[in-house]
Motif scaffolding. Structure first.
Motif, mmCIF file in Angstrom:
data_model
loop_
_atom_site.group_PDB
_atom_site.id
_atom_site.type_symbol
_atom_site.label_atom_id
_atom_site.label_comp_id
_atom_site.label_asym_id
_atom_site.label_seq_id
_atom_site.Cartn_x
_atom_site.Cartn_y
_atom_site.Cartn_z
ATOM 1 N N ASP A 146 0.814 -1.217 0.000
ATOM 2 C CA ASP A 146 0.000 0.000 0.000
ATOM 3 C C ASP A 146 0.849 1.268 0.000
ATOM 4 O OD1 ASP A 146 -1.957 -1.867 0.225
ATOM 5 O OD2 ASP A 146 -2.553 -1.367 2.259
ATOM 6 N N GLY A 147 2.117 1.147 0.304
ATOM 7 C CA GLY A 147 2.985 2.317 0.350
ATOM 8 C C GLY A 147 3.229 2.837 1.748
ATOM 9 N N GLU A 148 2.379 2.477 2.697
ATOM 10 C CA GLU A 148 2.542 2.964 4.060
ATOM 11 C C GLU A 148 1.648 2.170 5.000
ATOM 12 O OE1 GLU A 148 1.338 7.046 4.129
ATOM 13 O OE2 GLU A 148 -0.560 6.647 3.122
ATOM 14 N N VAL A 149 1.940 2.287 6.289
ATOM 15 C CA VAL A 149 1.120 1.664 7.319
ATOM 16 C C VAL A 149 1.268 2.505 8.582
ATOM 17 C CG1 VAL A 149 2.941 0.143 8.194
ATOM 18 C CG2 VAL A 149 0.557 -0.554 8.419
ATOM 19 N N PHE A 150 0.252 2.472 9.415
ATOM 20 C CA PHE A 150 0.245 3.274 10.637
ATOM 21 C C PHE A 150 0.057 2.363 11.842
ATOM 22 C CE2 PHE A 150 -1.145 6.001 7.229
ATOM 23 C CZ PHE A 150 -0.487 7.193 7.464
ATOM 24 N N GLY A 151 0.511 2.846 12.992
ATOM 25 C CA GLY A 151 0.317 2.127 14.238
ATOM 26 C C GLY A 151 0.184 3.108 15.391
ATOM 27 N N GLN A 152 -0.786 2.881 16.236
ATOM 28 C CA GLN A 152 -0.993 3.768 17.385
ATOM 29 C C GLN A 152 -0.463 3.102 18.644
ATOM 30 O OE1 GLN A 152 -5.064 4.875 18.131
ATOM 31 N NE2 GLN A 152 -4.558 6.204 19.845
ATOM 32 N N HIS A 153 0.352 3.855 19.409
ATOM 33 C CA HIS A 153 0.822 3.377 20.705
ATOM 34 C C HIS A 153 -0.314 3.522 21.722
ATOM 35 C CE1 HIS A 153 4.946 3.242 19.254
ATOM 36 N NE2 HIS A 153 4.856 4.500 18.868
ATOM 37 N N ILE A 154 -0.742 2.411 22.291
ATOM 38 C CA ILE A 154 -1.769 2.446 23.329
ATOM 39 C C ILE A 154 -1.051 2.289 24.668
ATOM 40 C CG2 ILE A 154 -3.937 1.489 24.144
ATOM 41 C CD1 ILE A 154 -4.044 2.671 21.335
ATOM 42 N N LEU A 155 -0.897 3.387 25.396
ATOM 43 C CA LEU A 155 -0.110 3.422 26.623
ATOM 44 C C LEU A 155 -1.012 3.559 27.837
ATOM 45 C CD1 LEU A 155 2.527 5.995 25.315
ATOM 46 C CD2 LEU A 155 2.733 3.520 25.286
ATOM 47 N N GLY A 156 -0.749 2.751 28.846
ATOM 48 C CA GLY A 156 -1.478 2.866 30.095
ATOM 49 C C GLY A 156 -2.913 2.381 30.006
ATOM 50 N N LYS A 157 -3.702 2.832 30.956
ATOM 51 C CA LYS A 157 -5.101 2.425 31.015
ATOM 52 C C LYS A 157 -5.921 3.216 30.004
ATOM 53 C CE LYS A 157 -5.104 1.012 35.877
ATOM 54 N NZ LYS A 157 -5.738 1.200 37.206
ATOM 55 N N VAL A 158 -6.741 2.493 29.234
ATOM 56 C CA VAL A 158 -7.606 3.094 28.225
ATOM 57 C C VAL A 158 -9.012 2.539 28.446
ATOM 58 C CG1 VAL A 158 -8.072 3.337 25.760
ATOM 59 C CG2 VAL A 158 -5.710 3.314 26.576
ATOM 60 N N PRO A 159 -10.043 3.394 28.425
ATOM 61 C CA PRO A 159 -11.409 2.904 28.653
ATOM 62 C C PRO A 159 -11.786 1.785 27.680
ATOM 63 C CG PRO A 159 -11.349 5.299 28.729
ATOM 64 C CD PRO A 159 -9.997 4.858 28.271
ATOM 65 N N LYS A 160 -12.418 0.767 28.189
ATOM 66 C CA LYS A 160 -12.943 -0.366 27.436
ATOM 67 C C LYS A 160 -11.864 -1.235 26.792
ATOM 68 C CE LYS A 160 -17.277 2.004 26.307
ATOM 69 N NZ LYS A 160 -18.201 2.409 25.224
ATOM 70 N N LEU A 161 -10.608 -1.054 27.187
ATOM 71 C CA LEU A 161 -9.531 -1.882 26.633
ATOM 72 C C LEU A 161 -8.791 -2.588 27.745
ATOM 73 C CD1 LEU A 161 -7.635 -2.841 24.335
ATOM 74 C CD2 LEU A 161 -6.257 -0.798 24.776
ATOM 75 N N ILE A 162 -8.646 -3.897 27.582
ATOM 76 C CA ILE A 162 -7.796 -4.701 28.454
ATOM 77 C C ILE A 162 -6.615 -5.146 27.613
ATOM 78 C CG2 ILE A 162 -7.622 -6.785 29.853
ATOM 79 C CD1 ILE A 162 -10.608 -6.617 30.342
ATOM 80 N N HIS A 163 -5.421 -4.745 27.997
ATOM 81 C CA HIS A 163 -4.238 -5.110 27.216
ATOM 82 C C HIS A 163 -4.122 -6.623 27.126
ATOM 83 C CE1 HIS A 163 -2.616 -1.057 26.826
ATOM 84 N NE2 HIS A 163 -2.957 -0.847 28.093
ATOM 85 N N PRO A 164 -4.020 -7.166 25.899
ATOM 86 C CA PRO A 164 -4.046 -8.630 25.737
ATOM 87 C C PRO A 164 -2.880 -9.352 26.387
ATOM 88 C CG PRO A 164 -4.485 -7.517 23.655
ATOM 89 C CD PRO A 164 -4.005 -6.467 24.607
ATOM 90 N N ASN A 165 -1.694 -8.717 26.475
ATOM 91 C CA ASN A 165 -0.566 -9.424 27.066
ATOM 92 C C ASN A 165 -0.830 -9.662 28.552
ATOM 93 O OD1 ASN A 165 1.021 -7.177 28.709
ATOM 94 N ND2 ASN A 165 0.345 -6.235 26.797
ATOM 95 N N GLU A 166 -0.447 -10.825 29.013
ATOM 96 C CA GLU A 166 -0.770 -11.263 30.365
ATOM 97 C C GLU A 166 0.367 -11.021 31.353
ATOM 98 O OE1 GLU A 166 -1.727 -15.320 29.844
ATOM 99 O OE2 GLU A 166 -3.500 -14.961 28.597
ATOM 100 N N GLN A 167 1.349 -10.229 30.971
ATOM 101 C CA GLN A 167 2.508 -10.012 31.838
ATOM 102 C C GLN A 167 2.389 -8.738 32.664
ATOM 103 O OE1 GLN A 167 4.409 -12.646 31.676
ATOM 104 N NE2 GLN A 167 3.140 -13.357 29.974
ATOM 105 N N GLY A 168 1.283 -8.013 32.506
ATOM 106 C CA GLY A 168 1.069 -6.807 33.290
ATOM 107 C C GLY A 168 1.658 -5.551 32.679
ATOM 108 N N THR A 169 2.165 -5.617 31.446
ATOM 109 C CA THR A 169 2.734 -4.436 30.797
ATOM 110 C C THR A 169 1.613 -3.623 30.173
ATOM 111 O OG1 THR A 169 4.683 -5.752 30.256
ATOM 112 C CG2 THR A 169 4.465 -3.608 29.171
#
Length: 524
Positions: A146-169
């Motif tokens: 496509d020529g490009e791709v984007f990614g958003q850093h999701i840092l800390g606690k975010v409403p309605k999101l549980i970070h999938p990694n199970e290590q507590g990061t």
């Protein structure tokens, strides 16, 4: 003659003639032949700015490239090979390099960081569907196609999101296709160009991201939200300065790939038609036909069969000139041109591995530098920001707190070595001998040798140490083990050990006598 001269010719023919003569004179005095349009040289030009050119063609090229990735085997193969040689099965390997105040690498901390990063890499994205190597391969494929791709850093606690990694990061990545940043979003007053908000210096301040993918939108929902540059990853292919949006890797070879696909399909259909036509029945003059008007017989062919023909009929077999004998040569020539325009290797794209060891290695060497360029591009635009943001948030891990040593040089905490797949070996024996010579001549290190094989040097050392200790404990002799006692009988070993103890005892007695003599001298 231009349209302006055509209009002037109706008002003042002499004026139009003078303008045309001046134009021809100007063209004649140009210093380079390539600048002069002629019957055989069109001298096509591109005078638009980088963003204008991308805005006019970027979306169309992106959609055409996606179609090729979905339907054309050679296009799929180009992207697959790029994934294999740039990212590989293990993804981009990160070796942390924290140092103490004296400049020495803190091995224990480096190993702990690598262990934690490996655990987080199991589920790094917000969906929890991909491991880090899988996500990196998808990100790379999207950026190339496509020529490009984007990614958003999701840092800390975010409403309605549980970070999938199970290590507590408290850190995850939201990968986004370029469709989420609309080309059409332009606002001169707010300095928004093609979805990017920039300042007076051309620096991106905010990305305006759609809440939904355009293909998934329902009704008239077309809302965007600004996301600060510090929270976004943008990995793009740029060909010109001041270019905001990336351009597809296929932009220069897209017509060639489409032509190859259409030509091969035409040849394949022609071959099928030719194979289906086996023979024709030739008939004579009308008075030789069946007088009763009955149809001629149907001939069903089978191996070893014989048949008879009606009066006036004859069988003529059809000779097919398909498949075209020049198809392979033509196709390979086109693939070489496509490989040149895609940073790819012709042999890997065409699956044509003919040639001597020297020629194959030369191609690998040239391709390896291209792979390194792409790896550096990917690490700088994606892997390094991801690792550093992970490490920043790992220090906030409350489930398994990270303890930093007191002698750590905090300026080196985020240092690391990033590398992907290396050049494969054609002849392992010759390659190994070459590395041994370079290490013996202090021109290379054992760590570089391990990385050249796609291995982590620290892990190789740990495994090797474990093996050597096991071999010595179990009296297993190897050519590269420096222990001279391996392979000796038990009696020889006991004798050697007893001699060693006797020598040690004698050294101790001599040392005690020397100490007594020194004390007696001091007392006198």
């Amino acid at each position: 003659m231009s349209w302006l001269n055509n209009a002037l010719s109706h008002i003042s023919p002499r004026w139009a003639l003078n303008r045309e003569a001046a134009k021809q004179s100007f063209e004649a005095i140009k210093g380079y032949d390539a600048a002069k349009p002629s019957r055989t040289h069109k001298a096509k030009k591109e005078g638009r700015g980088a963003n204008q050119a991308v805005f006019a063609a970027g979306k169309s090229l992106r959609e055409q490239a996606r179609w090729l990735d979905e339907n054309h085997d050679l296009s799929i193969g180009i992207l697959d090979r790029m994934e294999e040689r740039i990212i590989g099965a293990q993804g981009i390997v990160v070796e942390p390099q924290p140092r103490d105040l004296a400049g020495n690498i803190l091995d224990d901390l480096a190993n702990e960081l690598q262990r934690r990063f490996g655990n987080w890499s199991l589920k790094p994205d917000v969906t929890g569907r991909y491991s880090r190597p899988e996500l990196e391969r998808l990100v790379l494929r999207t950026a190339l196609r496509d020529g490009e791709v984007f990614g958003q850093h999701i840092l800390g606690k975010v409403p309605k999101l549980i970070h999938p990694n199970e290590q507590g990061t408290p850190y995850s990545i939201e990968a986004l296709e370029p469709d989420f940043i609309p080309y059409e979003l332009n606002d001169v007053a707010k300095r928004i160009r093609q979805g990017f908000e920039v300042n007076a210096w051309g620096q991106v301040v905010n990305y305006h991201v759609l809440l939904d993918h355009p293909a998934d939108q329902q009704g008239f929902r077309y809302k965007t939200k600004p996301i600060a540059k510090a929270k976004m990853l943008h990995l793009g292919l740029f060909k010109r300065l001041h270019q905001l949006r990336g351009i597809s890797l296929f932009h220069g070879i897209m017509t060639r790939l489409a032509d190859i696909k259409d030509y091969e399909e035409s040849e394949r259909v022609a071959a099928r038609i030719s194979a289906a036509l086996a023979f024709v029945i030739k008939r004579g003059v009308p008075d030789m036909f069946n007088p009763e008007g009955k149809p001629t017989q149907d001939i069903k062919f089978s191996p070893g069969m014989t048949t008879t023909l009606a009066p006036g009929e004859d069988i003529e077999t059809l000779e097919s000139n398909r498949p075209n004998v020049h198809l392979v040569d033509f196709r390979n020539g086109q693939l070489k041109a496509a490989a040149a325009g895609s940073r790819g290797s012709y042999s890997s794209i065409a699956r044509d591995y003919k040639g001597s060891y020297s020629s194959q290695r030369q191609e690998l060497v040239e391709q390896d530098e291209s792979n390194r360029i792409m790896q550096q591009w990917f690490c700088a635009g994606w892997s390094r920001p991801v690792y550093r943001n992970w490490l920043k948030m790992e220090q906030l891990n409350k489930v398994d707190p990270l303890i930093l040593p007191a002698d750590l040089d905090i300026n080196t905490l985020y240092d690391g070595v990033y590398y992907g797949p290396t050049m494969p070996w054609i002849d392992p024996k010759k390659e190994a001998q070459g590395w041994e010579m370079m290490i013996a001549g202090n021109a290379a290190t054992e760590a570089e040798w391990a990385r050249a094989r796609g291995r982590n040097p620290a892990e190789v050392k740990r495994q090797r140490k474990r093996e050597v200790e096991y071999n010595r404990e179990n009296d297993m002799v190897t050519d590269n083990d420096p222990d001279k006692t391996l392979g000796e009988s038990n009696s020889e070993k006991n004798s050697n050990k007893q001699n060693a103890r006797s020598n040690s005892a004698r050294r101790d007695r001599r040392q005690r006598r020397a100490d007594r003599t020194a004390r007696d001298g001091e007392s006198e």
